[in-house]
Design a protein around this motif. Structure first.
Motif, PDB file in Angstrom:
ATOM      1  N   LYS A 218      42.706  26.595  44.175  1.00  0.00           N
ATOM      2  CA  LYS A 218      42.336  28.178  44.024  1.00  0.00           C
ATOM      3  C   LYS A 218      43.422  28.832  45.026  1.00  0.00           C
ATOM      4  O   LYS A 218      44.004  28.234  45.736  1.00  0.00           O
ATOM      5  CB  LYS A 218      40.928  28.375  44.716  1.00  0.00           C
ATOM      6  N   PRO A 219      43.761  30.247  44.790  1.00  0.00           N
ATOM      7  CA  PRO A 219      44.637  30.961  45.682  1.00  0.00           C
ATOM      8  C   PRO A 219      44.172  30.745  47.018  1.00  0.00           C
ATOM      9  O   PRO A 219      42.830  30.845  47.172  1.00  0.00           O
ATOM     10  CB  PRO A 219      44.481  32.323  45.012  1.00  0.00           C
ATOM     11  N   GLY A 220      45.139  30.878  48.020  1.00  0.00           N
ATOM     12  CA  GLY A 220      44.615  30.885  49.425  1.00  0.00           C
ATOM     13  C   GLY A 220      44.755  29.665  49.948  1.00  0.00           C
ATOM     14  O   GLY A 220      44.287  29.348  51.125  1.00  0.00           O
ATOM     15  N   GLN A 221      45.168  28.579  49.444  1.00  0.00           N
ATOM     16  CA  GLN A 221      45.314  27.307  49.861  1.00  0.00           C
ATOM     17  C   GLN A 221      46.546  26.824  49.962  1.00  0.00           C
ATOM     18  O   GLN A 221      46.952  25.691  50.700  1.00  0.00           O
ATOM     19  CB  GLN A 221      44.767  26.116  48.911  1.00  0.00           C
ATOM     20  N   GLU A 222      47.710  27.755  49.968  1.00  0.00           N
ATOM     21  CA  GLU A 222      49.061  27.650  50.003  1.00  0.00           C
ATOM     22  C   GLU A 222      49.348  27.163  51.521  1.00  0.00           C
ATOM     23  O   GLU A 222      50.215  26.097  51.602  1.00  0.00           O
ATOM     24  CB  GLU A 222      49.855  28.682  49.802  1.00  0.00           C
ATOM     25  N   TYR A 223      48.735  27.492  52.470  1.00  0.00           N
ATOM     26  CA  TYR A 223      49.025  27.236  53.956  1.00  0.00           C
ATOM     27  C   TYR A 223      48.974  25.535  53.925  1.00  0.00           C
ATOM     28  O   TYR A 223      49.665  24.987  54.929  1.00  0.00           O
ATOM     29  CB  TYR A 223      48.055  27.923  54.829  1.00  0.00           C
ATOM     30  N   LEU A 224      48.019  24.826  53.302  1.00  0.00           N
ATOM     31  CA  LEU A 224      47.744  23.397  53.551  1.00  0.00           C
ATOM     32  C   LEU A 224      49.072  22.711  53.055  1.00  0.00           C
ATOM     33  O   LEU A 224      49.577  21.674  53.484  1.00  0.00           O
ATOM     34  CB  LEU A 224      46.723  23.030  52.634  1.00  0.00           C
ATOM     35  N   MET A 225      50.170  23.389  52.393  1.00  0.00           N
ATOM     36  CA  MET A 225      51.470  22.842  52.088  1.00  0.00           C
ATOM     37  C   MET A 225      52.380  22.888  52.966  1.00  0.00           C
ATOM     38  O   MET A 225      53.220  22.136  52.829  1.00  0.00           O
ATOM     39  CB  MET A 225      51.844  23.304  50.637  1.00  0.00           C
ATOM     40  N   LYS A 226      52.358  23.706  54.098  1.00  0.00           N
ATOM     41  CA  LYS A 226      53.163  23.793  55.043  1.00  0.00           C
ATOM     42  C   LYS A 226      53.124  22.692  55.865  1.00  0.00           C
ATOM     43  O   LYS A 226      52.037  22.096  56.370  1.00  0.00           O
ATOM     44  CB  LYS A 226      52.701  25.009  56.034  1.00  0.00           C
ATOM     45  N   ASN A 227      54.372  21.946  56.025  1.00  0.00           N
ATOM     46  CA  ASN A 227      54.479  20.545  56.839  1.00  0.00           C
ATOM     47  C   ASN A 227      53.697  19.516  56.127  1.00  0.00           C
ATOM     48  O   ASN A 227      53.038  18.826  56.929  1.00  0.00           O
ATOM     49  CB  ASN A 227      53.973  20.676  58.364  1.00  0.00           C
ATOM     50  N   TYR A 228      53.067  19.714  54.919  1.00  0.00           N
ATOM     51  CA  TYR A 228      52.230  18.339  54.175  1.00  0.00           C
ATOM     52  C   TYR A 228      52.804  17.291  54.512  1.00  0.00           C
ATOM     53  O   TYR A 228      52.178  16.272  54.974  1.00  0.00           O
ATOM     54  CB  TYR A 228      52.003  18.754  52.848  1.00  0.00           C
ATOM     55  N   HIS A 229      54.038  17.027  54.313  1.00  0.00           N
ATOM     56  CA  HIS A 229      54.717  15.693  54.410  1.00  0.00           C
ATOM     57  C   HIS A 229      54.556  15.104  55.815  1.00  0.00           C
ATOM     58  O   HIS A 229      54.272  14.106  56.101  1.00  0.00           O
ATOM     59  CB  HIS A 229      56.216  15.730  53.917  1.00  0.00           C
ATOM     60  N   GLU A 230      55.001  16.095  56.661  1.00  0.00           N
ATOM     61  CA  GLU A 230      54.892  15.560  58.283  1.00  0.00           C
ATOM     62  C   GLU A 230      53.523  15.356  58.620  1.00  0.00           C
ATOM     63  O   GLU A 230      53.304  14.259  59.347  1.00  0.00           O
ATOM     64  CB  GLU A 230      55.581  16.605  59.094  1.00  0.00           C
ATOM     65  N   MET A 231      52.550  15.982  58.196  1.00  0.00           N
ATOM     66  CA  MET A 231      51.116  15.871  58.616  1.00  0.00           C
ATOM     67  C   MET A 231      50.605  14.791  58.001  1.00  0.00           C
ATOM     68  O   MET A 231      49.667  14.178  58.679  1.00  0.00           O
ATOM     69  CB  MET A 231      50.352  17.266  58.547  1.00  0.00           C
ATOM     70  N   TYR A 232      50.775  14.677  56.731  1.00  0.00           N
ATOM     71  CA  TYR A 232      49.724  13.701  55.926  1.00  0.00           C
ATOM     72  C   TYR A 232      50.519  12.620  54.913  1.00  0.00           C
ATOM     73  O   TYR A 232      50.017  11.602  54.365  1.00  0.00           O
ATOM     74  CB  TYR A 232      48.706  14.406  54.919  1.00  0.00           C
ATOM     75  N   GLY A 233      51.830  13.031  54.841  1.00  0.00           N
ATOM     76  CA  GLY A 233      52.549  12.158  53.681  1.00  0.00           C
ATOM     77  C   GLY A 233      53.167  11.107  54.556  1.00  0.00           C
ATOM     78  O   GLY A 233      52.787  10.688  55.748  1.00  0.00           O
TER      79      GLY A 233
END
Ligand code: CP
Length: 311
Positions: A218-233
């Motif tokens: 849903k719109p509004g979840q884009e912030y989760l993709m910032k640094n996703y790789h570093e945080m969870y990848g």
């Protein structure tokens, strides 16, 4: 059992039977239906792996495939899924494979149709044949499931793979963990324990990464993709700290550089393409399991000659 909708409907013993048959097929045994069976594959959502491997499995089993192109079908004139499946059944098609964006699309079909349905993914619901190929990949690696530490990482909320896998892995005695953004956690996480990605790296026998399902956000979840790789990848640094025998799995398609560093997709620990390979054999075994009792079948002796006669 006339359908393969969810692995929840299958006992552990039935699931292990399908994996055993898939292993025999992988080792070169052959199986063909002696009756003239027809199947159609309805993919209302895009697919590469599931669609092609179902088709390959059907061809290897001697099943006739009737092509169905959604974009040139009467769906474009507003025909519903129910009426489409009823129509296909009325023509004498024996079984249908369906992928659809609607969760539990199959409920209304099972009530009114007699045709055998294979669920190739229902929205964020379940993806039973992906789970079968994941189970075969884990079994190939470790021989059994009891006591293995498996961490499912990422977009659990939108992942039908996570939903299907968690339930059966828990029944098989796996120590199940979940990791990733808490915003994407789901009730299915009750099958296991939340751990930080750094802890997951230390303790897991299997790191099961999930694709970030952008199309379902849903719109509004884009912030989760910032640094996703570093945080969870799975970064190069985290891969170096995995247990010696830990394997990496991902249902794919992979967002390279997001869930996993691109250089790890084909690394020694990665089983991502083994999963794809196993997909053909588990789908053959699943079709055999569901359709043989309904329509009969026959085995063709191969060099291995391991099949028991079933007719
Ligand atoms: N894993 C999986 O279901 O891939 P496809 O969407 O390509 O079928």
């Amino acid at each position: 059992m006339n359908h393969l909708i969810s692995l929840k409907k299958l006992s552990v013993s039935e699931i292990l039977d399908i994996l055993r048959d898939a292993t025999r097929l992988k080792n070169g045994d052959e199986y063909k239906f002696n009756s003239n069976l027809y199947m159609t594959n309805l993919f209302y959502e895009p697919s590469t792996r599931t669609k092609i491997s179902f088709e390959l499995a059907q061809r290897k089993l001697g099943i006739n495939i009737i092509n169905f192109d959604i974009n040139n079908s009467s769906m474009q004139k507003g025909e519903s899924l129910y009426d489409t499946v009823k129509t296909i059944e009325a023509m004498g098609i024996h079984s249908v494979v369906i992928r659809h964006s609607m969760e539990q699309y199959y409920k209304e079909l099972i009530g009114g149709c007699n045709i055998s349905i294979f669920n190739a993914g229902d929205g964020c619901g379940e993806h039973p044949t992906q789970t079968l190929l994941d189970l075969l990949t884990i079994q190939n690696e470790f021989g059994s499931f009891e006591g293995l530490a498996i961490t499912i990482v990422g977009d659990i909320l939108h992942s039908r793979v996570a939903k299907s896998n968690a339930e059966i892995l828990s029944r098989l005695g796996v120590k199940l963990y979940f990791s990733g953004p808490k915003e994407w956690f789901d009730d299915v996480c009750e099958y296991g324990t939340y751990i930080d990605i750094e802890e997951a790296i230390e303790i897991s026998d299997v790191i099961m990464l999930l694709r970030v399902q952008h199309e379902r956000h849903k719109p509004g979840q884009e912030y989760l993709m910032k640094n996703y790789h570093e945080m969870y990848g799975l970064t190069l640094d985290r891969e170096r700290r995995l247990k010696t025998n830990c394997i990496i799995m991902h249902p794919a398609p992979v967002n390279r550089g997001v869930e996993i560093d691109s250089r790890l997709v084909e690394c020694k620990r990665s089983r991502i393409f083994n999963q794809v390979n196993n997909g053909v054999f588990v789908r053959m075994a699943a079709i055999k399991h569901i359709l043989q009792h309904k329509y009969g079948g026959n085995f063709i002796e191969s060099s291995n000659k391991k099949w028991q006669s079933i007719v």
